[in-house]
Every structure is written in structure tokens, then in C-alpha cells.
Design a protein around this motif. Structure first.
Motif, mmCIF file in Angstrom:
data_model
loop_
_atom_site.group_PDB
_atom_site.id
_atom_site.type_symbol
_atom_site.label_atom_id
_atom_site.label_comp_id
_atom_site.label_asym_id
_atom_site.label_seq_id
_atom_site.Cartn_x
_atom_site.Cartn_y
_atom_site.Cartn_z
ATOM 1 N N ARG A 67 103.393 76.515 18.255
ATOM 2 C CA ARG A 67 102.730 77.101 17.102
ATOM 3 C C ARG A 67 102.914 78.613 17.121
ATOM 4 N N LYS A 68 103.023 79.190 15.941
ATOM 5 C CA LYS A 68 103.226 80.632 15.811
ATOM 6 C C LYS A 68 101.883 81.340 15.973
ATOM 7 N N VAL A 69 101.838 82.237 16.959
ATOM 8 C CA VAL A 69 100.576 82.876 17.337
ATOM 9 C C VAL A 69 100.777 84.377 17.484
ATOM 10 N N THR A 70 99.812 85.143 16.990
ATOM 11 C CA THR A 70 99.748 86.576 17.265
ATOM 12 C C THR A 70 98.438 86.870 17.967
ATOM 13 N N VAL A 71 98.526 87.581 19.097
ATOM 14 C CA VAL A 71 97.345 87.976 19.860
ATOM 15 C C VAL A 71 97.153 89.474 19.698
ATOM 16 N N LEU A 72 95.985 89.866 19.196
ATOM 17 C CA LEU A 72 95.637 91.279 19.071
ATOM 18 C C LEU A 72 94.737 91.674 20.227
ATOM 19 N N ASP A 73 95.051 92.793 20.864
ATOM 20 C CA ASP A 73 94.256 93.202 22.029
ATOM 21 C C ASP A 73 94.227 94.713 22.123
ATOM 22 N N THR A 74 93.082 95.262 22.574
ATOM 23 C CA THR A 74 92.946 96.710 22.754
ATOM 24 C C THR A 74 93.015 97.119 24.220
ATOM 25 N N GLY A 75 93.179 96.146 25.129
ATOM 26 C CA GLY A 75 93.388 96.470 26.536
ATOM 27 C C GLY A 75 92.162 96.942 27.291
ATOM 28 N N ARG A 76 90.969 96.467 26.900
ATOM 29 C CA ARG A 76 89.734 96.873 27.584
ATOM 30 C C ARG A 76 88.891 95.643 27.948
ATOM 31 N N PRO A 77 89.378 94.805 28.876
ATOM 32 C CA PRO A 77 88.606 93.618 29.257
ATOM 33 C C PRO A 77 87.289 93.993 29.913
ATOM 34 N N ARG A 78 86.300 93.125 29.768
ATOM 35 C CA ARG A 78 84.965 93.404 30.284
ATOM 36 C C ARG A 78 84.975 93.632 31.790
ATOM 37 N N ASN A 79 85.782 92.878 32.532
ATOM 38 C CA ASN A 79 85.750 92.971 33.996
ATOM 39 C C ASN A 79 86.755 93.971 34.557
ATOM 40 N N ARG A 80 87.164 94.942 33.737
ATOM 41 C CA ARG A 80 88.118 95.942 34.222
ATOM 42 C C ARG A 80 87.514 96.836 35.307
ATOM 43 N N PHE A 81 86.182 96.837 35.444
ATOM 44 C CA PHE A 81 85.528 97.668 36.462
ATOM 45 C C PHE A 81 85.531 96.998 37.829
ATOM 46 N N ALA A 82 85.831 95.707 37.874
ATOM 47 C CA ALA A 82 85.784 94.965 39.131
ATOM 48 C C ALA A 82 87.083 95.128 39.909
ATOM 49 N N GLY A 83 86.960 95.310 41.219
ATOM 50 C CA GLY A 83 88.146 95.438 42.051
ATOM 51 C C GLY A 83 88.864 94.120 42.243
ATOM 52 N N HIS A 84 88.108 93.027 42.275
ATOM 53 C CA HIS A 84 88.689 91.714 42.491
ATOM 54 C C HIS A 84 87.962 90.680 41.630
ATOM 55 N N SER A 85 88.691 89.625 41.280
ATOM 56 C CA SER A 85 88.113 88.493 40.566
ATOM 57 C C SER A 85 88.013 87.324 41.524
ATOM 58 N N HIS A 86 86.857 86.644 41.508
ATOM 59 C CA HIS A 86 86.640 85.554 42.451
ATOM 60 C C HIS A 86 86.291 84.268 41.718
ATOM 61 N N GLY A 87 86.640 83.153 42.346
ATOM 62 C CA GLY A 87 86.263 81.848 41.816
ATOM 63 C C GLY A 87 87.248 81.272 40.820
ATOM 64 N N LEU A 88 88.352 81.941 40.558
ATOM 65 C CA LEU A 88 89.370 81.414 39.646
ATOM 66 C C LEU A 88 90.441 80.730 40.481
ATOM 67 N N LEU A 89 90.528 79.445 40.355
ATOM 68 C CA LEU A 89 91.431 78.653 41.191
ATOM 69 C C LEU A 89 92.867 79.167 41.092
ATOM 70 N N GLY A 90 93.478 79.413 42.239
ATOM 71 C CA GLY A 90 94.846 79.909 42.292
ATOM 72 C C GLY A 90 94.957 81.419 42.226
#
Length: 297
Positions: A25-48
Motif C-alpha cells: 500500500r502507498k504510504v506517507t509518514v510525516l514526522d518532526t523527529g521529536r519522539p517522547r522517549n528521546r530523553f532516555a539513554g536506553h529503551s527496555h522491554g522491547l523484544l530483540g
């Protein structure tokens, strides 16, 4: 015309795009590059991806999406959404009207930092909201909890799986007598007074300064400030919402569809229960799959 325009390109938005791209399917993703967890040094609990920096995970995800020719990632902000199912227009800050049959909102939320010196600077470091995200790394250490309302009582019980050393900071909140009695039975001290400053010492150590009590040092401070959606598109669209102790969330059904046909929502923006990269990714994939299925002929 796009099949789907996705507004917000963090974990939920990219997960939705992946499912749609694999369905060609044809998709366009718009993003401003400011995810909520950008302040965190590491992400935990995401498999892989456990213990990886969240920004690194997003970079890798965008690289993986590049193999799908029907996915377009655009660094732009959506200013408005108009139209109806099968004929939406997403107007961007580049003065472009992106036509789409479906829209997925995944622009997330913004945490509202209290006006306490050191709070914003230590957010995601010495001050965190989620024990599932950061509790293992500071297990058996001295935790602090900034009381935010009756819901904080459940956190006290929850934290026991990680530590037996907990101090509650009332921070001006009224704590009901029965809850105080329960805290006392658990030997959890309650420190009165308003928090006036958070001073950080090292990666996981904070000194909580108060207006009426002696300063208290903890190894990690848990706090739950209110949040607000990072954009107001849902308001102009008139989407139904639900109230949570910390802000509003968009109301969606089991397919992640909002109260307006053809508009879906995923991620923290539409999760009234708990912020989580794992849940955001799952809900994003669900939104993408059901958006695709809704277009079958």
C-alpha cells in the motif's frame, strides 16, 4: 493518492507503515523527529532491542523501511486534516496537500514538566515514570515517588517487586488517612512539603530539596507529570477522547479506529493505560493492518 498518511513517525507510526508497506500500500509518514522517549539513554522491554538507545532503534527501523518502495518518509508537520473517508487531505507545513484514503494519527504526547528547577533537566535520567522501563537497572536501591493522586497508591504496591526501599514525597497533595495507614503498615515514609528543586548526582541519584523538610537523597525518583497531545489535529477533527489521571487519550475501538470513520490512532496518543514502546509498536501494527483491511474490495 496515498492509501494511508501516517502522522507521527516514532514507534507506532513506523510499525503501522511496515505492515502497510508489506501489503504494498502507498504510504506517507510525516514526522518532526521529536519522539517522547528521546530523553532516555536506553529503551527496555522491547523484544530483540532490549537496552538499546531508542533513537538508534528508530534509525534502524527507518533503514529497514527503505526496502519497501511504497513507503515515503517525510520530515514535515501536519497542520490540518480535512475531508472524509477515501478522500482525506493532510495539509503540511510545506504547503502540500497529501491526499489519502485513510489517516493514522500517531503523533504522541508531550510530558508537561512542573516548574521545579532540575526536573526537566533530569527527566529520563534521574527522574523516570515507568518501572517496567527502568526498574530492573535500579532494583534493590532507594526509590522515591512523587505523589500525584490516588493512583499513586497502586504504584507503591507495584514497586515492591523491584525494591523494599521507597520514600513517598507528598509534594503538597492530600493523602487520605486510610492510604497513610497502609503506607505506615508497609514502613514507607511520607515526606511532607513541596518539592523546590531536584539536584542530580550521577546517573541514578537525585537529591530532592523541599520547602519545609530536610533534603532527601534517593537513587531514582519516579514521577508522573500530566501530558498533552503533541498536536491538536484530534480537536479540529472532533475525535472522541477518554480522560486519564494524566491527560486525555483518543478513544479507539479494537481496530484502533477513532470516532471518525477512516481515521485510526496508535501509540501514547491513544493508550489510556500505560506508555510503552512494546505497546506502541503493537498498536501501530494493528492500526496499519486494519486500515489496510478496511480498503479491501
Amino acid at each position: 493518492m496515498n492509501d494511508v498518511v501516517i502522522i507521527g513517525g516514532s514507534f507506532a507510526g513506523l510499525a503501522a507503515a511496515l505492515q502497510l508497506g508489506r501489503a504494498r500500500r502507498k504510504v506517507t509518514v510525516l514526522d518532526t523527529g521529536r519522539p517522547r522517549n528521546r530523553f532516555a539513554g536506553h529503551s527496555h522491554g522491547l523484544l530483540g532491542h532490549d537496552h538499546k538507545p531508542p533513537l538508534d532503534i528508530l534509525v534502524e527501523a527507518r533503514q529497514q523501511l527503505a526496502r519497501y518502495p511504497t513507503i515515503r518518509l517525510v520530515n514535515a508537520r501536519a497542520e490540518s486534516v480535512s475531508g472524509a473517508i477515501d478522500d482525506f487531505c493532510v495539509f503540511t507545513d510545506d504547503n502540500e496537500c497529501l491526499k489519502a484514503r485513510r489517516v493514522i494519527l500517531s503523533y504522541g504526547v508531550v510530558d508537561q514538566m512542573p516548574e521545579v528547577p532540575g526536573f526537566a533537566e533530569n527527566w529520563g535520567k534521574a527522574i523516570v515514570p515507568c518501572p517496567y522501563c527502568d526498574g530492573f537497572e535500579v532494583a534493590d536501591q532507594h526509590w522515591g515517588l512523587v505523589w500525584s493522586g490516588p493512583q499513586s497508591h497502586n504504584y507503591v504496591r507495584l514497586y515492591h517487586d523491584w525494591t523494599d526501599a521507597l520514600t513517598v514525597f507528598a509534594d503538597g497533595h492530600e493523602i487520605a488517612p486510610d492510604i497513610r495507614a497502609d503506607l505506615a503498615s508497609r514502613r514507607i515514609p511520607v515526606v511532607e512539603g513541596r518539592i523546590t528543586e531536584i539536584a542530580r548526582h550521577g546517573d541514578h541519584n537525585a537529591t530532592v530539596r523541599l520547602d519545609t523538610s530536610p533534603h532527601v537523597a534517593v537513587d531514582i525518583l519516579f514521577a508522573h507529570p500530566r501530558n498533552t497531545p503533541s498536536a491538536s489535529l484530534h480537536e479540529s477533527l472532533g475525535l472522541a477522547t477518554v480522560n486519564t489521571p494524566f491527560g486525555i487519550a483518543l478513544k479507539v475501538d479494537e481496530r484502533r479506529e477513532t470516532s471518525v470513520p477512516g481515521i485510526y490512532a496508535a501509540g501514547d496518543l491513544a493508550n489510556p493505560l500505560m506508555a510503552s514502546v512494546t505497546l506502541a509498536t503493537s498498536h501501530g501494527a494493528t492500526a496499519g493492518i486494519f486500515a489496510q483491511q478496511s480498503m479491501l474490495v
